[in-house]
Scaffold this motif. Structure first.
Motif, PDB file in Angstrom:
ATOM      1  N   GLU A  10       0.853  -1.182   0.000  1.00  0.00           N
ATOM      2  CA  GLU A  10       0.000   0.000   0.000  1.00  0.00           C
ATOM      3  C   GLU A  10       0.892   1.237   0.000  1.00  0.00           C
ATOM      4  OE1 GLU A  10      -3.332   2.251   2.797  1.00  0.00           O
ATOM      5  OE2 GLU A  10      -2.703   0.219   3.282  1.00  0.00           O
ATOM      6  N   GLN A  11       0.540   2.214  -0.838  1.00  0.00           N
ATOM      7  CA  GLN A  11       1.298   3.455  -0.871  1.00  0.00           C
ATOM      8  C   GLN A  11       0.880   4.313   0.319  1.00  0.00           C
ATOM      9  OE1 GLN A  11       1.270   5.522  -4.600  1.00  0.00           O
ATOM     10  NE2 GLN A  11       2.295   7.317  -3.761  1.00  0.00           N
ATOM     11  N   SER A  14       3.478  10.363  -0.494  1.00  0.00           N
ATOM     12  CA  SER A  14       3.272  11.002  -1.784  1.00  0.00           C
ATOM     13  C   SER A  14       4.540  10.957  -2.635  1.00  0.00           C
ATOM     14  CB  SER A  14       2.856  12.452  -1.568  1.00  0.00           C
ATOM     15  OG  SER A  14       2.788  13.138  -2.795  1.00  0.00           O
ATOM     16  N   ILE A  16       5.033  13.359  -4.756  1.00  0.00           N
ATOM     17  CA  ILE A  16       5.300  14.774  -5.031  1.00  0.00           C
ATOM     18  C   ILE A  16       6.600  15.184  -4.357  1.00  0.00           C
ATOM     19  CG2 ILE A  16       4.492  17.136  -4.652  1.00  0.00           C
ATOM     20  CD1 ILE A  16       1.636  16.036  -4.771  1.00  0.00           C
ATOM     21  N   ARG A  23       9.587   8.028  -8.328  1.00  0.00           N
ATOM     22  CA  ARG A  23       8.260   8.089  -8.947  1.00  0.00           C
ATOM     23  C   ARG A  23       8.074   6.929  -9.918  1.00  0.00           C
ATOM     24  NH1 ARG A  23       6.704  14.283 -10.385  1.00  0.00           N
ATOM     25  NH2 ARG A  23       7.670  15.268  -8.586  1.00  0.00           N
ATOM     26  N   LEU A  31       1.486   1.654  -8.234  1.00  0.00           N
ATOM     27  CA  LEU A  31       0.951   2.559  -7.218  1.00  0.00           C
ATOM     28  C   LEU A  31       0.951   3.984  -7.751  1.00  0.00           C
ATOM     29  CD1 LEU A  31       2.879   1.043  -4.210  1.00  0.00           C
ATOM     30  CD2 LEU A  31       0.503   0.639  -4.828  1.00  0.00           C
ATOM     31  N   THR A  32      -0.211   4.626  -7.724  1.00  0.00           N
ATOM     32  CA  THR A  32      -0.325   5.968  -8.293  1.00  0.00           C
ATOM     33  C   THR A  32      -0.826   7.010  -7.304  1.00  0.00           C
ATOM     34  OG1 THR A  32      -2.530   5.414  -9.117  1.00  0.00           O
ATOM     35  CG2 THR A  32      -0.684   5.126 -10.637  1.00  0.00           C
ATOM     36  N   ARG A  33      -1.347   6.572  -6.164  1.00  0.00           N
ATOM     37  CA  ARG A  33      -1.818   7.539  -5.176  1.00  0.00           C
ATOM     38  C   ARG A  33      -1.817   6.911  -3.784  1.00  0.00           C
ATOM     39  NH1 ARG A  33      -7.836   7.509  -7.600  1.00  0.00           N
ATOM     40  NH2 ARG A  33      -6.591   7.954  -9.419  1.00  0.00           N
ATOM     41  N   ILE A  34      -1.813   7.763  -2.788  1.00  0.00           N
ATOM     42  CA  ILE A  34      -1.791   7.290  -1.405  1.00  0.00           C
ATOM     43  C   ILE A  34      -3.049   6.460  -1.126  1.00  0.00           C
ATOM     44  CG2 ILE A  34      -1.855   8.016   1.016  1.00  0.00           C
ATOM     45  CD1 ILE A  34      -0.200  10.443   0.210  1.00  0.00           C
ATOM     46  N   ARG A  36      -3.610   3.468  -2.317  1.00  0.00           N
ATOM     47  CA  ARG A  36      -3.789   2.445  -3.347  1.00  0.00           C
ATOM     48  C   ARG A  36      -3.020   1.195  -2.967  1.00  0.00           C
ATOM     49  NH1 ARG A  36      -4.810   3.703  -9.107  1.00  0.00           N
ATOM     50  NH2 ARG A  36      -6.589   4.580  -8.021  1.00  0.00           N
TER      51      ARG A  36
END
Length: 63
Positions: A10-11, A14, A16, A23, A31-34, A36
């Motif tokens: 699980e992420q 971030s 960013i 990345r 994984l593309t977002r917290i 997920r």
């Protein structure tokens, strides 16, 4: 050789402001977002990717 061992990650952090390499590693894990989660085959390559971004992910379940 087939293996039925899987690992769920699980992420938690971030992407960013992170280096491009981190990345891309997250994207490689799917994984593309917290928040997920992805279930992946437990291989040395996947374990290596997880180790590279261990500060951004957590292992939820490993079977």
């Amino acid at each position: 050789m087939t293996t039925d061992k899987t690992i769920t990650v699980e992420q938690t952090g971030s992407a960013i402001g992170r280096p491009e390499r981190q990345r891309q590693t997250l994207l490689g894990l799917g994984l593309t977002r917290i928040g997920r989660r992805r279930t992946l085959v437990d291989t040395p390559a996947v374990r290596g990717l997880i180790a590279k971004v261990a500060h951004l992910v957590k292992i939820v379940d490993g079977k």
